[in-house]
Design a protein around this motif. Sequence first.
Motif, PDB file in Angstrom:
ATOM      1  N   LEU A   1     -10.451 -25.404 -32.746  1.00 25.78           N
ATOM      2  CA  LEU A   1     -11.202 -25.026 -34.059  1.00 25.78           C
ATOM      3  C   LEU A   1     -10.825 -25.690 -35.211  1.00 25.78           C
ATOM      4  O   LEU A   1     -11.583 -25.787 -36.091  1.00 25.78           O
ATOM      5  CB  LEU A   1     -10.968 -23.598 -34.095  1.00 25.78           C
ATOM      6  N   GLN A   2      -9.830 -26.618 -34.995  1.00 25.71           N
ATOM      7  CA  GLN A   2      -9.389 -27.434 -36.499  1.00 25.71           C
ATOM      8  C   GLN A   2     -10.404 -28.250 -36.759  1.00 25.71           C
ATOM      9  O   GLN A   2     -10.971 -29.182 -36.021  1.00 25.71           O
ATOM     10  CB  GLN A   2      -8.206 -27.959 -36.013  1.00 25.71           C
ATOM     11  N   GLY A   3     -11.018 -28.056 -37.952  1.00 25.50           N
ATOM     12  CA  GLY A   3     -11.768 -29.100 -38.877  1.00 25.50           C
ATOM     13  C   GLY A   3     -13.263 -28.543 -38.624  1.00 25.50           C
ATOM     14  O   GLY A   3     -14.007 -29.158 -39.052  1.00 25.50           O
ATOM     15  N   LEU A   4     -13.509 -27.423 -37.787  1.00 27.04           N
ATOM     16  CA  LEU A   4     -14.816 -27.353 -37.563  1.00 27.04           C
ATOM     17  C   LEU A   4     -15.443 -25.884 -38.566  1.00 27.04           C
ATOM     18  O   LEU A   4     -14.568 -25.132 -38.589  1.00 27.04           O
ATOM     19  CB  LEU A   4     -14.831 -26.557 -36.214  1.00 27.04           C
ATOM     20  N   LYS A   5     -16.488 -26.217 -38.952  1.00 31.62           N
ATOM     21  CA  LYS A   5     -17.254 -25.161 -39.788  1.00 31.62           C
ATOM     22  C   LYS A   5     -17.822 -24.212 -38.936  1.00 31.62           C
ATOM     23  O   LYS A   5     -18.792 -24.736 -38.101  1.00 31.62           O
ATOM     24  CB  LYS A   5     -18.131 -25.830 -40.739  1.00 31.62           C
ATOM     25  N   LEU A   6     -17.496 -23.154 -38.956  1.00 30.70           N
ATOM     26  CA  LEU A   6     -18.083 -21.951 -38.191  1.00 30.70           C
ATOM     27  C   LEU A   6     -18.852 -20.873 -38.740  1.00 30.70           C
ATOM     28  O   LEU A   6     -18.103 -20.150 -39.798  1.00 30.70           O
ATOM     29  CB  LEU A   6     -16.902 -21.428 -37.158  1.00 30.70           C
TER      30      LEU A   6
ATOM     31  N   GLU B   1      -9.881 -18.276 -40.089  1.00 30.63           N
ATOM     32  CA  GLU B   1      -8.862 -19.205 -40.687  1.00 30.63           C
ATOM     33  C   GLU B   1      -7.545 -19.132 -39.967  1.00 30.63           C
ATOM     34  O   GLU B   1      -6.740 -20.085 -39.859  1.00 30.63           O
ATOM     35  CB  GLU B   1      -8.679 -18.538 -42.197  1.00 30.63           C
ATOM     36  N   LEU B   2      -6.839 -17.870 -39.413  1.00 34.71           N
ATOM     37  CA  LEU B   2      -5.800 -17.947 -38.822  1.00 34.71           C
ATOM     38  C   LEU B   2      -6.036 -18.715 -37.620  1.00 34.71           C
ATOM     39  O   LEU B   2      -4.871 -19.452 -36.756  1.00 34.71           O
ATOM     40  CB  LEU B   2      -5.602 -16.627 -38.548  1.00 34.71           C
ATOM     41  N   MET B   3      -7.255 -18.810 -36.963  1.00 37.85           N
ATOM     42  CA  MET B   3      -7.275 -19.709 -35.517  1.00 37.85           C
ATOM     43  C   MET B   3      -7.442 -21.306 -35.842  1.00 37.85           C
ATOM     44  O   MET B   3      -7.409 -21.959 -35.063  1.00 37.85           O
ATOM     45  CB  MET B   3      -8.588 -19.136 -34.853  1.00 37.85           C
ATOM     46  N   GLY B   4      -7.581 -21.485 -37.145  1.00 36.25           N
ATOM     47  CA  GLY B   4      -7.651 -22.639 -37.403  1.00 36.25           C
ATOM     48  C   GLY B   4      -8.951 -23.466 -37.996  1.00 36.25           C
ATOM     49  O   GLY B   4      -9.067 -24.714 -38.192  1.00 36.25           O
ATOM     50  N   GLY B   5     -10.034 -22.490 -37.859  1.00 32.54           N
ATOM     51  CA  GLY B   5     -11.272 -22.931 -37.965  1.00 32.54           C
ATOM     52  C   GLY B   5     -11.646 -22.884 -39.688  1.00 32.54           C
ATOM     53  O   GLY B   5     -10.863 -22.198 -40.433  1.00 32.54           O
TER      54      GLY B   5
ATOM     55  N   VAL C   1     -24.907 -28.540 -41.043  1.00 33.03           N
ATOM     56  CA  VAL C   1     -24.184 -27.631 -41.885  1.00 33.03           C
ATOM     57  C   VAL C   1     -23.159 -26.928 -41.364  1.00 33.03           C
ATOM     58  O   VAL C   1     -22.145 -26.941 -41.970  1.00 33.03           O
ATOM     59  CB  VAL C   1     -25.222 -26.568 -42.583  1.00 33.03           C
ATOM     60  N   ILE C   2     -23.210 -26.387 -40.279  1.00 33.61           N
ATOM     61  CA  ILE C   2     -22.300 -25.872 -39.456  1.00 33.61           C
ATOM     62  C   ILE C   2     -21.890 -26.473 -38.149  1.00 33.61           C
ATOM     63  O   ILE C   2     -22.907 -27.088 -37.571  1.00 33.61           O
ATOM     64  CB  ILE C   2     -22.401 -24.256 -39.226  1.00 33.61           C
ATOM     65  N   ASP C   3     -20.677 -26.356 -37.566  1.00 34.65           N
ATOM     66  CA  ASP C   3     -20.256 -27.007 -36.283  1.00 34.65           C
ATOM     67  C   ASP C   3     -20.632 -26.066 -35.093  1.00 34.65           C
ATOM     68  O   ASP C   3     -20.689 -26.403 -33.845  1.00 34.65           O
ATOM     69  CB  ASP C   3     -18.982 -27.648 -36.364  1.00 34.65           C
ATOM     70  N   GLY C   4     -20.585 -24.879 -35.469  1.00 35.22           N
ATOM     71  CA  GLY C   4     -20.676 -23.821 -34.525  1.00 35.22           C
ATOM     72  C   GLY C   4     -20.845 -22.334 -34.952  1.00 35.22           C
ATOM     73  O   GLY C   4     -21.053 -22.211 -36.309  1.00 35.22           O
ATOM     74  N   ALA C   5     -20.759 -21.310 -34.298  1.00 32.19           N
ATOM     75  CA  ALA C   5     -20.744 -19.962 -34.663  1.00 32.19           C
ATOM     76  C   ALA C   5     -20.067 -19.084 -33.687  1.00 32.19           C
ATOM     77  O   ALA C   5     -19.547 -19.463 -32.783  1.00 32.19           O
ATOM     78  CB  ALA C   5     -22.417 -19.504 -34.988  1.00 32.19           C
ATOM     79  N   GLU C   6     -20.195 -17.764 -33.902  1.00 34.68           N
ATOM     80  CA  GLU C   6     -19.576 -16.722 -32.899  1.00 34.68           C
ATOM     81  C   GLU C   6     -20.688 -15.433 -32.741  1.00 34.68           C
ATOM     82  O   GLU C   6     -21.021 -15.231 -33.940  1.00 34.68           O
ATOM     83  CB  GLU C   6     -18.203 -16.498 -33.254  1.00 34.68           C
ATOM     84  N   ASN C   7     -20.787 -15.202 -31.590  1.00 36.29           N
ATOM     85  CA  ASN C   7     -21.837 -14.145 -31.172  1.00 36.29           C
ATOM     86  C   ASN C   7     -21.649 -13.787 -29.834  1.00 36.29           C
ATOM     87  O   ASN C   7     -21.003 -14.378 -29.048  1.00 36.29           O
ATOM     88  CB  ASN C   7     -23.245 -14.332 -31.763  1.00 36.29           C
ATOM     89  N   ASN C   8     -22.628 -12.773 -29.529  1.00 31.33           N
ATOM     90  CA  ASN C   8     -22.743 -12.240 -28.009  1.00 31.33           C
ATOM     91  C   ASN C   8     -23.656 -13.500 -27.318  1.00 31.33           C
ATOM     92  O   ASN C   8     -24.275 -13.944 -28.021  1.00 31.33           O
ATOM     93  CB  ASN C   8     -23.001 -10.877 -27.916  1.00 31.33           C
ATOM     94  N   PRO C   9     -23.602 -13.273 -26.152  1.00 31.60           N
ATOM     95  CA  PRO C   9     -24.500 -14.301 -25.309  1.00 31.60           C
ATOM     96  C   PRO C   9     -26.082 -14.391 -25.592  1.00 31.60           C
ATOM     97  O   PRO C   9     -26.516 -15.415 -25.599  1.00 31.60           O
ATOM     98  CB  PRO C   9     -24.253 -14.169 -24.013  1.00 31.60           C
ATOM     99  N   THR C  10     -26.684 -13.138 -26.095  1.00 23.91           N
ATOM    100  CA  THR C  10     -27.833 -13.239 -26.477  1.00 23.91           C
ATOM    101  C   THR C  10     -28.270 -14.239 -27.495  1.00 23.91           C
ATOM    102  O   THR C  10     -29.440 -14.417 -27.569  1.00 23.91           O
ATOM    103  CB  THR C  10     -28.425 -11.825 -26.706  1.00 23.91           C
TER     104      THR C  10
END
Length: 330
Positions: free
Chosen positions: A169-174, A187-191, A209-218
């Motif tokens: 996750l380092q350097g990734l905008k999430l 932040e603690l995970m490094g993103g 603008v972002i490199d990824g995100a986080e959510n449930n599979p839907t």
Amino acid sequence: MDRREKTMKLSTTVVTVFSVVTLSIASANADVRMRLANALSKDHPSSVVLQQFADEVREKTDGEVSIRLFVNGVLGSEREVLEQLQNGAVDITRVSAASLENFDPVFRVFSLPYIFEDEDDFYEKMRGPVASTVYQATKDDGFQGLTFFDSGARSFYTISKPIETPQDLQGLKLRVINSNTSIRMVELMGGTPTPLPYGEVYTALQSGVIDGAENNPTALTIGRHGEVAKYYSLDQHQRIPDFLVISNRAMEKMTGEQQEIVREAAVHATEAYRGLWDEAVRKALADAREMGVEVNRPDKEPFRRAVQPLIDEYRRDDTVGPLLEQIVSD
């Protein structure tokens, strides 16, 4: 005062008392009409079971209590509907625990990562005293909880590479929800956490603008994020519940028997929801793979270790700490 005057006064008193009693009985027996708001679509599992909830209440009260369901956010956002709940414009709503943080800080505990071992642990804990505690937390704000729903385990999805360890996750905008807890977690995970409204995520992914995100599979399928983000890593860092809440005013309109019927129907809705949601998640993962999304299952332990300082910090919080101990204790 002569006998005639006394008789007339007595008659007037009897009529007045009779009228008050009659009015009270009529009021107690008056039909109760309620509005139920859900920001999600008509075919979402939560909407399906909320209609079941409304139907069960109507049937078991012989039509004396009827609940009309409004979906697709037509009555407003979660925040707006909660405000309407307080002023009486809406009676019941399904809302995320994250939105309830604004009313009582105890709800912050549900944004913490890895406090539930898995889905079974989530349901076991939420069916016990944990939920009972938070159902009453907002009573002074004008509403109270009826039941909970699982909104799914949240995991990372990215454009260019799978996430196997926190170092990836380092350097990734999430993109994260606008929650201090979620921001601190990434932040603690490094993103690099980037709060954005959900409706802006697809474009932000597409434009870089972002490199990824986080959510449930839907989110990959219904939200179409899988068209851009081709890696879904099931680290399952959060499981933030939704709650079904009802205004105190609406509860007071009902008899004790009717209130009990409403509470039981709400629990039945949660039981029905679990099967529907599990099927929705299985379908979303299958559909995502068909969209070309690569699904991987990283070891969760390194992620748990990375966020342990956040858990320790909340343990020391006088408001959240006791409830957190209830959840994480065996």
